[in-house]
Every structure is written in C-alpha cells, then in structure tokens.
Design a protein around this motif. Structure first.
Motif, short mmCIF file in Angstrom:
data_model
loop_
_atom_site.label_atom_id
_atom_site.label_comp_id
_atom_site.label_asym_id
_atom_site.label_seq_id
_atom_site.Cartn_x
_atom_site.Cartn_y
_atom_site.Cartn_z
N SER A 1 32.54 35.13 45.44
CA SER A 1 32.44 33.83 44.79
C SER A 1 32.50 33.97 43.27
CB SER A 1 31.14 33.13 45.19
OG SER A 1 31.18 32.77 46.55
N ALA A 2 31.77 34.93 42.74
CA ALA A 2 31.75 35.14 41.29
C ALA A 2 33.12 35.60 40.79
CB ALA A 2 30.68 36.17 40.92
N MET A 3 33.72 36.54 41.48
CA MET A 3 35.04 37.05 41.08
C MET A 3 36.10 35.96 41.20
SD MET A 3 36.62 39.64 39.79
CE MET A 3 35.68 41.12 40.10
N SER A 4 36.01 35.14 42.23
CA SER A 4 36.97 34.06 42.40
C SER A 4 36.89 33.06 41.25
CB SER A 4 36.72 33.32 43.72
OG SER A 4 37.04 34.15 44.80
N MET A 5 35.69 32.73 40.82
CA MET A 5 35.54 31.77 39.73
C MET A 5 36.10 32.35 38.43
SD MET A 5 34.80 28.77 38.85
CE MET A 5 33.87 28.08 40.18
N LEU A 6 35.84 33.64 38.19
CA LEU A 6 36.36 34.28 36.98
C LEU A 6 37.89 34.35 37.00
CD1 LEU A 6 35.95 35.79 34.34
CD2 LEU A 6 35.40 37.85 35.67
#
Length: 98
Positions: free
Chosen positions: A59-64
């Motif tokens: 989720s974090a990597m996708s948002m970045l």
C-alpha cells in the motif's frame, strides 16, 4: 448528470493523494526533503490504515509510485531523486533490501 469542470477532471490524481481511500497520508508528505522521513511517514500511514486492500508495504509503495507516475514530466529531477530514494528507504523499513 453533469460533467466535471476541466480543473476537477485534470486534478483527479491530486485528489487521490489527498483523499486516498486506503491511506490517510500525513500532510505534505511528498514534499519532504528527507527520503527516510517520507518512507517512515508512508509506513506509519499504511500500518495505521484499516481500509487498505493489501499488506502495508504494498500500500505504501503503491501510493509513492502513484505520486511519482502522476507527476510525470512536471516533476523536477531533484524531487524525483528524493522520491526514488524514498522507495529504497521504504524497502529497508520493511526488511526488503534488494
């Protein structure tokens, strides 16, 4: 049904980063100059979220990645380097060194 105004239609990606249904991002997280601070902020947001659909790292990597991709050619090289280093720091934070 009325069509969205040109400004609304054009800025949909900015709305996603402000009002993500998966993560409650800290304000101005993508403007920080420290890649580690960006990664820590995204990690906190992902782990605190009860609405995300995948594991916190994804989720974090996708948002970045979403933010980098949507900024496109308008993203200055210096800012892109900071955000790309934030990806490395995010991988480290989750023990996924490459």
């Amino acid at each position: 049904m009325s069509r969205p105004a040109a400004d609304e239609k054009r800025c949909w990606s900015g709305d996603v980063t402000r009002r993500s249904n998966a993560l409650d991002l800290e304000e101005n997280v993508f403007t920080l100059d420290d890649p580690g601070a960006i990664a820590r902020s995204l990690k906190r947001s992902a782990e605190a979220s009860s609405r995300r659909k995948s594991d916190p790292f994804r989720s974090a990597m996708s948002m970045l990645t979403f933010y980098i991709n949507r900024a496109g050619k308008g993203l200055p090289d210096a800012r892109k380097r900071v955000l790309e280093r934030a990806k490395v720091e995010l991988r480290r934070a989750y023990g996924r060194d490459v």
